[in-house]
Design a protein around this motif. Structure first.
Motif, short mmCIF file in Angstrom:
data_model
loop_
_atom_site.label_atom_id
_atom_site.label_comp_id
_atom_site.label_asym_id
_atom_site.label_seq_id
_atom_site.Cartn_x
_atom_site.Cartn_y
_atom_site.Cartn_z
N SER A 123 5.63 10.29 -0.18
CA SER A 123 4.84 9.09 0.08
C SER A 123 5.69 7.97 0.67
O SER A 123 6.93 8.04 0.67
N ILE A 124 4.99 6.96 1.19
CA ILE A 124 5.66 5.74 1.67
C ILE A 124 4.90 4.54 1.11
O ILE A 124 3.71 4.64 0.79
N THR A 125 5.61 3.41 1.02
CA THR A 125 4.97 2.16 0.59
C THR A 125 5.19 1.12 1.69
O THR A 125 6.32 0.95 2.18
N THR A 146 0.85 -1.19 0.00
CA THR A 146 0.00 0.00 0.00
C THR A 146 0.88 1.23 0.00
O THR A 146 1.86 1.32 0.76
N THR A 147 0.54 2.21 -0.87
CA THR A 147 1.26 3.48 -0.88
C THR A 147 0.36 4.55 -0.28
O THR A 147 -0.80 4.70 -0.65
N SER A 153 9.74 8.25 0.23
CA SER A 153 10.11 9.46 -0.52
C SER A 153 9.59 10.64 0.29
O SER A 153 8.94 10.47 1.32
N SER A 172 9.47 1.45 1.18
CA SER A 172 10.15 2.53 0.44
C SER A 172 9.62 3.87 0.94
O SER A 172 8.46 4.00 1.34
#
Length: 427
Positions: free
Chosen positions: A139-141, A87-88, A136, A134
């Motif tokens: 956002s995150i995943t 999920t992002t 940025s 991950s």
């Protein structure tokens, strides 16, 4: 309310015999006879360490005051996560400890949060930064199954709710307690007045360190062990030195101690061979009984309450042999003094196996000096230090525990479980 007499306390025991008194009966009598000091003083936190709380401390606030993060990471709603795939989520704000944010994440959003930061409305869990797949700036995943609702979230009041007792009366204040009180914004606490205990040794054969050691004389070691044991309890210690074997000297010392102390601890002068005036003077000054305890070492013991010139003090007359005085103090006087301080003696007994056989006759309690170690299999075991004579003080130095063999117990075989009293925290 009138304090009970020793006769009233002992009348509650069946088959009471002062010349053959079991250990547990003597302990019960002493515990029922002594009373706590009544005076209370208010101390700042930095002065309260080791003192006994006189009242319950009620928390004025909830701790923590708000739901907050237990980790550096991202606050989110677990319902937004796909249970079967990554999920992002969009990162819309950052929340720092002590700086709440008005940000309210919508579906598909999250908030970066630091440890202690207030949880944003609607968020029910925090994923640690290191568990994010991950990251940025926007956002995150998150992989499936990494986080669940409630994870890494501290709830308001989960440590302490406002209006509940943070600490109970009778507690001896420890370092963690100081921190807890400080976290509540409490600057001072009510504590019992420090217990005043006078002590002295008796005997013409005793000499103080620095004096010539005449033939037949010994240096007074009991004065120093008693000082150490009383100091470890946190008492206000009044050292009255050595009192010679003289009726007037003993009476003068007891009168002086009554005027200055809540309790008096003496060593020597209570055995069968002691001069008759010891009993006469103590009996004349108050409510005192002399016991022969079913124990080894430390059979003779005097206990009661004496008074002089309108003042009174509880009296503990311990035997004179160096080990016997320490054993008698630990198993009789210590618990009573703690009760007078307004608290109870902590339970320090545990059961371990005996590394070797121990000879023991039923009918009396024996306290043998022991060394507690780990056996070859990693389990704790105890062995006695060797010769157990009541005058061998070195055996107490070598020991790290006391093996407690109760009156009904007989011989101990290697591998049998025995009770030990740990010296750590005691001596």
């Amino acid at each position: 309310m009138t304090a009970p007499t020793l006769q009233q306390v002992t009348s509650c025991l069946s088959d009471y015999d002062p010349d053959a008194l079991p250990v547990r009966d003597a302990q019960r009598i002493i515990g029922n006879f002594v009373t706590p000091v009544a005076e209370v003083e208010q101390l700042t936190l930095l002065d309260a360490l080791g003192r006994v709380l006189a009242d319950d401390i009620i928390s004025p606030i909830s701790v923590p005051a708000h739901d907050n993060s237990a980790m550096d990471g991202y606050a989110l709603r677990a319902a937004d996560l796909d249970p079967a795939a990554p999920t992002t989520l969009a990162v819309i704000a950052t929340v720092y400890a002590g700086r709440p944010s008005d940000a309210v994440p919508a579906a598909g959003q999250c908030v970066r949060i630091m440890t202690g930061g207030v949880m944003p409305a609607g968020c029910d869990c925090v994923i640690p930064q290191e568990h994010v797949a991950s990251i940025s700036d926007e956002s995150i995943t998150i992989d499936a199954g990494v986080i669940r609702s409630g994870d890494n979230r501290r709830f308001a009041g989960e440590d302490l709710m406002a209006g509940s007792a943070a600490l109970k009366a009778g507690r001896t204040i420890r370092p963690a307690d100081l921190g807890l009180l400080a976290s509540l914004g409490i600057a001072s606490v009510p504590v019992r007045r420090r217990l005043r205990v006078a002590f002295f040794s008796t005997g013409d054969e005793l000499r103080s360190i620095g004096q010539p050691l005449d033939a037949g004389c010994v240096y007074d070691s009991n004065r120093y062990t008693l000082f150490g044991m009383l100091s470890r309890l946190g008492c206000e210690v009044i050292d009255m030195g050595i009192v010679r074997d003289d009726p007037q000297a003993l009476e003068d010392a007891l009168r002086s101690a009554c005027a200055r102390a809540d309790a008096i601890v003496t060593s020597g002068g209570v055995s069968v061979g002691a001069a008759d005036y010891t009993r006469d003077i103590m009996a004349k000054m108050g409510d005192v009984t002399f016991w022969k305890i079913g124990m080894r070492p430390g059979r003779p013991l005097a206990f009661g309450r004496i008074a002089a010139d309108g003042e009174s003090a509880f009296l503990f007359g311990l035997p004179g042999n160096p080990v016997a005085v320490m054993v008698s103090f630990y198993f009789f006087a210590r618990a009573a003094l703690l009760r007078m301080m307004g608290t109870e003696a902590p339970q320090l007994l545990l059961k371990v196996r005996s590394a070797a056989a121990i000879r023991k006759k039923p009918g009396r309690t024996e306290y043998q000096r022991g060394i507690l170690t780990c056996g070859a299999d990693g389990e704790q075991e105890v062995r006695i230090t060797g010769s157990q004579g009541s005058g061998i003080l070195r055996s107490m130095v070598e020991a790290n525990c006391m093996v407690v063999l109760h009156d009904e117990q007989g011989n101990v075989a290697a591998g049998d479980l025995v009770e030990v009293l740990l010296f750590e925290g005691l001596v």
